[in-house]
Design a protein around this motif. Structure first.
Motif, PDB file in Angstrom:
ATOM      1  N   LEU A 185       0.808  -1.223   0.000  1.00 14.05           N
ATOM      2  CA  LEU A 185       0.000   0.000   0.000  1.00 14.05           C
ATOM      3  C   LEU A 185       0.838   1.268   0.000  1.00 14.05           C
ATOM      4  O   LEU A 185       0.347   2.337  -0.372  1.00 14.05           O
ATOM      5  CB  LEU A 185      -0.919   0.005   1.231  1.00 14.05           C
ATOM      6  CG  LEU A 185      -1.977  -1.104   1.302  1.00 14.05           C
ATOM      7  CD1 LEU A 185      -2.755  -0.993   2.614  1.00 14.05           C
ATOM      8  CD2 LEU A 185      -2.929  -1.043   0.117  1.00 14.05           C
ATOM      9  N   GLU A 186       2.087   1.168   0.414  1.00 15.50           N
ATOM     10  CA  GLU A 186       2.924   2.362   0.561  1.00 15.50           C
ATOM     11  C   GLU A 186       3.071   3.182  -0.722  1.00 15.50           C
ATOM     12  O   GLU A 186       2.971   4.421  -0.692  1.00 15.50           O
ATOM     13  CB  GLU A 186       4.297   1.960   1.105  1.00 15.50           C
ATOM     14  CG  GLU A 186       5.110   3.113   1.671  1.00 15.50           C
ATOM     15  CD  GLU A 186       5.869   3.885   0.605  1.00 15.50           C
ATOM     16  OE1 GLU A 186       6.155   5.082   0.832  1.00 15.50           O
ATOM     17  OE2 GLU A 186       6.159   3.285  -0.451  1.00 15.50           O
TER      18      GLU A 186
ATOM     19  N   TYR B 223      -0.342   5.185  -0.984  1.00 14.33           N
ATOM     20  CA  TYR B 223      -0.802   6.119   0.037  1.00 14.33           C
ATOM     21  C   TYR B 223       0.315   6.743   0.873  1.00 14.33           C
ATOM     22  O   TYR B 223       0.042   7.621   1.699  1.00 14.33           O
ATOM     23  CB  TYR B 223      -1.771   5.396   0.986  1.00 14.33           C
ATOM     24  CG  TYR B 223      -2.931   4.739   0.284  1.00 14.33           C
ATOM     25  CD1 TYR B 223      -3.862   5.493  -0.426  1.00 14.33           C
ATOM     26  CD2 TYR B 223      -3.100   3.357   0.314  1.00 14.33           C
ATOM     27  CE1 TYR B 223      -4.928   4.888  -1.085  1.00 14.33           C
ATOM     28  CE2 TYR B 223      -4.170   2.743  -0.328  1.00 14.33           C
ATOM     29  CZ  TYR B 223      -5.078   3.512  -1.030  1.00 14.33           C
ATOM     30  OH  TYR B 223      -6.132   2.911  -1.672  1.00 14.33           O
TER      31      TYR B 223
ATOM     32  N   SER C 159      -4.653  -6.304  -0.720  1.00 18.22           N
ATOM     33  CA  SER C 159      -4.433  -4.928  -1.170  1.00 18.22           C
ATOM     34  C   SER C 159      -5.601  -4.443  -2.020  1.00 18.22           C
ATOM     35  O   SER C 159      -6.081  -3.314  -1.867  1.00 18.22           O
ATOM     36  CB  SER C 159      -3.120  -4.838  -1.948  1.00 18.22           C
ATOM     37  OG  SER C 159      -2.905  -3.531  -2.429  1.00 18.22           O
TER      38      SER C 159
ATOM     39  N   VAL D 252      -8.571  -3.782   0.276  1.00 15.68           N
ATOM     40  CA  VAL D 252      -8.361  -2.561   1.067  1.00 15.68           C
ATOM     41  C   VAL D 252      -8.581  -1.330   0.218  1.00 15.68           C
ATOM     42  O   VAL D 252      -9.272  -0.385   0.627  1.00 15.68           O
ATOM     43  CB  VAL D 252      -6.952  -2.557   1.687  1.00 15.68           C
ATOM     44  CG1 VAL D 252      -6.610  -1.178   2.243  1.00 15.68           C
ATOM     45  CG2 VAL D 252      -6.861  -3.604   2.791  1.00 15.68           C
ATOM     46  N   ARG D 253      -8.031  -1.306  -0.982  1.00 13.89           N
ATOM     47  CA  ARG D 253      -8.216  -0.130  -1.843  1.00 13.89           C
ATOM     48  C   ARG D 253      -9.676   0.111  -2.150  1.00 13.89           C
ATOM     49  O   ARG D 253     -10.139   1.250  -2.145  1.00 13.89           O
ATOM     50  CB  ARG D 253      -7.424  -0.330  -3.147  1.00 13.89           C
ATOM     51  CG  ARG D 253      -5.926  -0.102  -2.990  1.00 13.89           C
ATOM     52  CD  ARG D 253      -5.209  -0.155  -4.319  1.00 13.89           C
ATOM     53  NE  ARG D 253      -5.184  -1.518  -4.852  1.00 13.89           N
ATOM     54  CZ  ARG D 253      -4.759  -1.822  -6.071  1.00 13.89           C
ATOM     55  NH1 ARG D 253      -4.386  -0.868  -6.908  1.00 13.89           N
ATOM     56  NH2 ARG D 253      -4.726  -3.074  -6.464  1.00 13.89           N
TER      57      ARG D 253
ATOM     58  N   THR E 273      -9.942   8.038   0.802  1.00 14.23           N
ATOM     59  CA  THR E 273      -8.637   8.439   0.293  1.00 14.23           C
ATOM     60  C   THR E 273      -8.789   9.341  -0.927  1.00 14.23           C
ATOM     61  O   THR E 273      -7.835   9.581  -1.626  1.00 14.23           O
ATOM     62  CB  THR E 273      -7.803   7.199  -0.094  1.00 14.23           C
ATOM     63  OG1 THR E 273      -8.548   6.381  -1.007  1.00 14.23           O
ATOM     64  CG2 THR E 273      -7.489   6.375   1.138  1.00 14.23           C
TER      65      THR E 273
END
Length: 362
Positions: free
Chosen positions: A123-124, A127, A351, A354-355, A362
């Motif tokens: 995720l880094e 985000y 991932s 989550v997105r 976000t």
């Protein structure tokens, strides 16, 4: 706090920055930058294999009304005076056989930590430091309360709570969510929270399962006669009371079978880990593998699609007790296919979920 009467050019205030509210007074105490937290929630683990650690863990687990819904007036005396006088010794022995001695922790804890670290790395790039990833246990440590509080202290005003149970059931997904909301009840300033729904029919989840089967089969000199998909058991009455777990397990196996191109007889479903005297979902895995061996299916593969991480139910129960039952009935080749754990495809699936679930945040 921000006052609507203040103007951006007011000399008594500072512009927004790290640790500051927008246009806050110069003497306003610093606050953490607003972030979003993601919590991977798993079942739990004892802190050690000794009697006291096992008793503490089992008492918390078996006192959960979502897990054992008998009246406390009947259940607690039986649990505290009879069951917990013996079971910690038996469970401790099982855990010692699989314990991660190097880290002095259970494999479930080791793997869940690895999953959280891998998800954070995935995720880094999307985000940066705005999204923080952590993990919690429903029973044992790190507790759900401590993790939610920790993320709040680090500036997480919104939290995505992700129970690592592909198929929904009250004793797993529901109790994990219950504990998250109990944690919020202790906080004056609560973060906003979302929970991730069951993902038993997510294409990426089915694809990850199929990939693990294909890799396992490719490494065998002989193709198994069939694949056993063994799910954690549940009392039969939960099904009749409306719990969707049984149906979701059936659909998971059907989708996996279709994706692999297997005939119906090449992938069967069963349920393990019975507890107590009442009837649970059938067929029971330990009996089913013995039946299969007696019917001439002496070369089988087995996997546990309901578990996101290998744990005592897979590493000890399947690989020891269930394998023993199979071989005692005449079985020859028993291939255990590990859980998805921190496999690349599994982390990519997390991932993606989550997105999607962070949409609008976000």
């Amino acid at each position: 706090m921000y006052d609507a009467q203040m103007k951006p050019n007011d000399p008594s205030i500072d512009p927004p920055g790290e640790g500051r509210l927008a246009f806050a007074p110069r003497d306003h105490p610093p606050i953490p930058r607003a972030r979003i937290g993601v919590i991977l929630a798993n079942l739990g683990t004892p802190d050690g294999t000794d009697y006291r650690s096992m008793r503490r863990y089992l008492s918390e687990f078996l006192s959960d009304r979502r897990v054992i819904d008998y009246s406390p007036w009947f259940w607690q005396p039986l649990l505290q005076l009879v069951i917990l006088s013996r079971r910690p010794f038996r469970s401790g022995k099982a855990y010692r056989g699989i314990w991660n001695n190097e880290a002095d922790e259970s494999p479930l804890l080791t793997t869940t930590r690895a999953q959280a670290a891998a998800l954070a790395r995935a995720l880094e790039p999307l985000y940066g430091e705005r999204v923080l990833v952590d993990f919690a246990m429903r029973y044992g440590n790190p507790s759900t309360l401590s993790v939610i509080r920790g993320l709040k202290e680090r500036g997480c005003e919104r939290i995505l709570f992700f129970p690592l149970y592909p198929q929904y059931s009250a004793p797993t997904t529901a109790t994990a969510n219950d504990q998250a909301f109990r944690a919020l009840m202790t906080m004056n300033w609560q973060p906003s929270i979302r929970t991730v729904p069951a993902y038993f029919d997510e294409p990426a989840y089915i694809e990850a399962l199929a990939g693990s089967v294909e890799r396992a089969y490719a490494g065998l000199s002989r193709r198994p006669d069939l694949l056993v998909t063994s799910y954690h058991g549940l009392p039969q009455r939960y099904l009749t009371e409306g719990d969707p777990y049984h149906c979701q397990c059936q659909k998971t196996t059907r989708l996996l079978r279709e994706r692999l191109g297997f005939a119906p007889e090449e992938a069967v479903i069963s349920f393990q880990s019975r507890f107590g005297p009442e009837e649970w979902l059938k067929p029971y895995t330990v009996e089913e593998v013995a039946r299969l061996a007696g019917a001439g299916k002496r070369n089988i593969a087995i996997m546990a699609p309901a578990f996101s991480s290998d744990c005592v139910e897979t590493l000890e129960e399947i690989r020891e007790e269930i394998q023993h039952a199979f071989r005692a009935a005449g079985g020859e080749t028993f291939t255990y296919i590990p859980c998805l754990n921190d496999d690349t495809a599994h982390i990519a699936m997390m991932s993606d979920i989550v997105r999607r679930e962070l949409g609008g945040w976000t």
